[in-house]
Every structure is written in structure tokens, then in C-alpha cells.
Design an enzyme around this catalytic site. Structure first.
Site, mmCIF file in Angstrom:
data_model
loop_
_atom_site.group_PDB
_atom_site.id
_atom_site.type_symbol
_atom_site.label_atom_id
_atom_site.label_comp_id
_atom_site.label_asym_id
_atom_site.label_seq_id
_atom_site.Cartn_x
_atom_site.Cartn_y
_atom_site.Cartn_z
ATOM 1 C CG HIS A 161 -5.128 -2.800 -0.044
ATOM 2 N ND1 HIS A 161 -4.989 -2.046 -1.187
ATOM 3 C CD2 HIS A 161 -4.450 -2.132 0.921
ATOM 4 C CE1 HIS A 161 -4.253 -0.966 -0.914
ATOM 5 N NE2 HIS A 161 -3.913 -1.005 0.352
ATOM 6 C CB SER A 163 -0.937 -0.050 1.216
ATOM 7 O OG SER A 163 -1.971 0.862 1.066
ATOM 8 C CG ASP A 214 -6.061 -2.056 -4.255
ATOM 9 O OD1 ASP A 214 -6.686 -2.009 -3.185
ATOM 10 O OD2 ASP A 214 -4.880 -1.715 -4.390
#
Ligand code: NAG
Ligand code: NAG
Ligand code: NAG
Length: 409
Positions: A351, A206, A284
Site C-alpha cells: 500500500h 492513502s 494495492d
């Protein structure tokens, strides 16, 4: 606009001046708690979840040398990391993982972070579990299990790239020292043996995945010339896409669109010299919830259930999501041609996937061509086989872990 890294930093400096936020505070925490909400049709989940032992808990080390350069967390506390020593054939190999957790870019939101582990080491857990790509078990982590491993805690709010110039004053004391934290961490790890690394991998997820791309070449430049050095960005490929109403959410707060051209990963990645592997789900959930369908883009709540679980999406919404997947693949088209790059784009609603054992490498992990993410990354890292895997579109892959947040409604 010469040096790409400087440009990236300029971006962050500019960014820090803007009053905007991508609110993903506590993403890590949320992810952990939501692990339990995974679509759990798979029978062997429980065995995977419970496979951690005392040895997997790694203590926090405060970065004392940060004092000398003023490399502080947002609240002025010392930054920190967790270190687990390598063993056997992995003794001279190093894997660094940059923690993620969104960004903050207003006095208010950065100030709020000061009261959490994402802005202050005072609130960081003293022990964290090393799992997935950080695991020391070969069954969970076949290629990197015995390497030296470091989890670098994220407490600057700007992907380890903030700069002192961007600090706000106005009576609010905040430290934007991400770049200095990165440099201090590197100094520390080099002194712990990283300077003799034979093989090294910089990873992150991330905001940490974006940080991986930003710092990849610098990492390479710190290591011996004959070392093998590569970078793996997990869920860090943030698209410069308009939302469903056509607003550029990720751009909306810039006043200089021209400079923006070099901000997004698709631009940064063109300038990275070091071999890079991109792991990203085509759907995502963080990007769907914050870039494609941010709250303000569906005032009547039409998307409410679909943005929380892909299984709730009707055919017209799926079509929109396929458009997003198309944009991701388009943004990766050039990169796909690179000789030394690797790609794993699975059609799952998730994610981060590298630090969860159930998504990194397990009997029930998501696969493309029958390969787990761990196997694909290993094939790429050790040049065993080309690894450029792109899944067919949703819902074709039955091995996906699809997150389902509807339980929180
Ligand atoms: C700081 O305060 C001044 C005056 O009150 C204001 O003009 C300025 O925008 C503030 N700066 C930030 C970054 O909020
Ligand atoms: C999907 O749901 C939305 C909102 O409820 C609706 O406007 C749209 O017509 C639906 N599409 C289909 C194909 O059912
Ligand atoms: C998939 O890979 C596993 C090992 O990871 C192997 O046991 C299995 O036979 C493979 N399945 C197919 C269909 O190739």
C-alpha cells in the site's frame, strides 16, 4: 459544479451524511506491525529496520491556534503535527506529509475513532520516527533529507476535507473540521517559515494521498509565486471500480451518481494545476481488500488466502487482479500524457511506500528500470529526467516487497 475543489468538498459533505465506512481504522498501526511480516527473503532487512537514532524521533506539537477557528479533531481536541527543522541547503525547502488512515462516515465509526489517534490528539504518540521520505539521512532520502519536514496528524476522518455543516448531532458530539484543520495548519507553517519556501512538496499516503490531491492547488496558492511547488500522492489513487460481484463498493452509498463523477482521484486529478506525482502499487492491497474483493463479495471465503497474499492466488484470481491493474493504468492514461506529471506504478502487493525506508530508498527497495521510488521522485521534482515508470505485470518484478497477511489467519 464550477470549482473542482468545491466539488470535492461537496463530495465529502455528502459523503459524511451517508452511513458508510471504508474501515481502515488504524491502517497506520497495522502497517507498522505488518512491517515485520514483510516477505523477508532479502538478506539485509535487519540492517535497514534498525537504522533509526534518537534524532529521528520528532515530538508532537499541538496546534493551539486551532482553537480560534474551531479546527478540532473528531473529539474536540486540538489537531497536531511533528516538525523537524531543515538544515544546510535545505533550510528554505519544505516537505509536508499528510498522515493517512482510512475514513469514517457514520456516527458509530467516527465515534469509535474518538478513542484513537485517528480521532483525538489525546491518543497520539508524543514522538514519531521520521523515516523514508521524512528521513534526515541522505542515504535513506537522497534529495529531501535536509528539508524542513512536517508530518501532519490525521484526526478528522475525512482526508482533511470535512466541513462543519456535516456534523452529526443526535446527542453524539463529533467535530468534522478537516478543512479547517488544513487551513489552521497552513497558517501555522506559513508563520514558521513556509511562507518563504523556495521549494516545497506536499505528500501523503492513502487517505493522506487523496488529501494531497484535494489540497494540492491550495497549497501551491499559499506559497511564493517563484517557489517550485509540487505534490506527491502515495497510494491515494482510489479507483472507482466494481468489486468481483459487480457491486460498486466505493459508490454504493451515494444516491447521486452524477455528482459522484467528480469524487474519485481520476476526476480530481484532471483539475489539479500543480505538478503531481502518483506513486501506487498496481496491486494495492488496501484496494484489493476493500474495493475489488471486499468481505461481502466472497461469502464462501474463496478469496480468503489470495486477498491476504498475492502468492496464494491461483491463475484465475491473478487474472482478476490483472484486470484491476488494467483499470488503474486506464484511469491514468490521460495523466500519463501530462508534461509535468510523474508516475511510479510498481507491480507489488503493498500500500504506502514513501514513508517506509525499505520501500522508499534502500539497497533492497522495489525498483523499476533500476530506479527506487526516491530516485524517480527526485528526478521528477528537480527536472533531472522524465519519471513515468510503469512496471510489467505481476510476477515479473523480483524487487517487490509483497505483503503477506496470511500469518494472521
Ligand atoms: C438523528 O436522529 C433522528 C431522529 O431520531 C433521525 O431521524 C436522524 O436520521 C438521525 N441523524 C443521524 C445523522 O443519524
Ligand atoms: C482458483 O480457486 C478458486 C477457489 O478455490 C476456484 O474456484 C478456481 O477454479 C481456481 N482456478 C484455477 C485455475 O485453479
Ligand atoms: C542499478 O543502480 C545501482 C545504483 O543505484 C547501480 O550501482 C547498478 O549498477 C545499477 N544496475 C544496473 C543493472 O544498471
Amino acid at each position: 459544479m464550477a470549482n473542482p475543489r468545491i466539488r470535492a468538498l461537496t463530495w465529502w459533505r455528502k459523503w459524511a451524511k451517508r452511513d458508510w465506512v471504508i474501515a481502515a481504522v488504524g491502517l497506520t498501526i497495522i502497517l507498522f506491525s505488518l512491517t515485520l511480516l514483510f516477505d523477508s527473503r532479502k538478506p539485509d532487512d535487519s540492517s535497514i529496520f534498525s537504522r533509526s537514532s534518537v534524532d529521528d524521533h520528532v515530538p508532537l506539537t499541538l496546534l493551539h491556534r486551532a482553537k480560534a477557528t474551531g479546527a478540532f479533531c473528531l473529539d474536540g481536541s486540538l489537531p497536531a503535527y511533528h516538525f523537524q527543522k531543515g538544515f544546510g541547503s535545505g533550510s528554505n525547502n519544505w516537505l509536508l506529509h499528510l498522515e493517512g488512515g482510512g475514513w469514517c462516515n457514520s456516527i458509530g465509526t467516527c465515534n469509535r475513532r474518538k478513542g484513537s489517534s485517528l480521532g483525538s490528539s489525546k491518543y497520539m504518540d508524543r514522538l514519531v520516527t521520521f523515516a523514508g521520505i521524512l528521513s534526515r539521512h541522505s542515504s535513506q532520502n537522497p534529495d529531501f533529507y535536509n528539508w524542513n519536514k512536517v508530518k501532519i496528524r490525521y484526526c478528522d476522518g475525512a482526508s482533511f476535507a470535512g466541513h462543519p455543516e456535516s456534523e452529526f448531532k443526535n446527542g453524539t458530539k463529533l467535530f468534522f473540521r478537516g478543512q479547517l484543520i488544513w487551513e489552521a495548519i497552513m497558517d501555522e507553517l506559513l508563520s514558521l517559515g513556509l511562507s518563504n519556501a523556495k521549494q516545497a512538496l506536499l505528500t501523503g499516503c492513502s487517505a493522506g494521498g487523496l488529501a494531497t490531491l484535494i489540497h494540492c492547488d491550495d497549497f501551491r496558492d499559499h506559497l511564493p509565486k517563484d517557489a517550485t511547488v509540487k505534490c506527491l500522492a502515495d497510494a491515494g489513487f482510489f479507483l472507482d471500480e466494481p468489486d468481483i460481484l459487480g457491486s460498486r463498493t466505493l459508490r454504493a452509498f451515494y444516491d447521486d451518481v452524477v455528482k459522484l463523477q467528480c469524487l474519485f482521484p481520476e476526476e480530481i486529478i484532471k483539475n489539479v494545476r500543480t505538478p503531481v506525482f502518483i506513486v501506487n502499487p498496481a496491486y494495492d492491497f488496501w484496494q484489493i481488500q476493500h474495493v475489488l474483493v471486499p468481505i461481502q463479495s466472497h461469502p464462501h471465503g474463496n478469496w480468503k488466502r489470495c486477498r491476504l497474499s498475492i502468492k496464494e492466488c491461483n491463475s484465475s484470481y491473478i487474472e482478476t487482479l490483472q484486470g484491476f491493474r488494467g483499470s488503474l493504468l486506464k484511469a491514468l492514461r490521460e495523466f500519463q500524457k501530462s508534461e509535468d506529471g510523474g508516475i511510479f506504478i510498481n507491480s507489488c502487493y503493498i500500500h504506502c511506500q514513501t514513508w517506509l525506508p525499505e520501500t522508499w530508498h534502500s539497497p533492497s527497495s522495489p525498483r523499476i528500470n533500476n530506479k527506487t521510488i526516491a530516485e524517480s521522485v527526485g528526478d521528477w521534482y528537480f527536472n533531472r529526467e522524465a519519471s513515468k515508470l510503469i512496471d510489467c505485470a505481476y510476477p515479473c518484478n523480483p524487487t517487490c516487497y509483497n505483503m503477506d497477511f496470511t500469518g494472521r489467519l
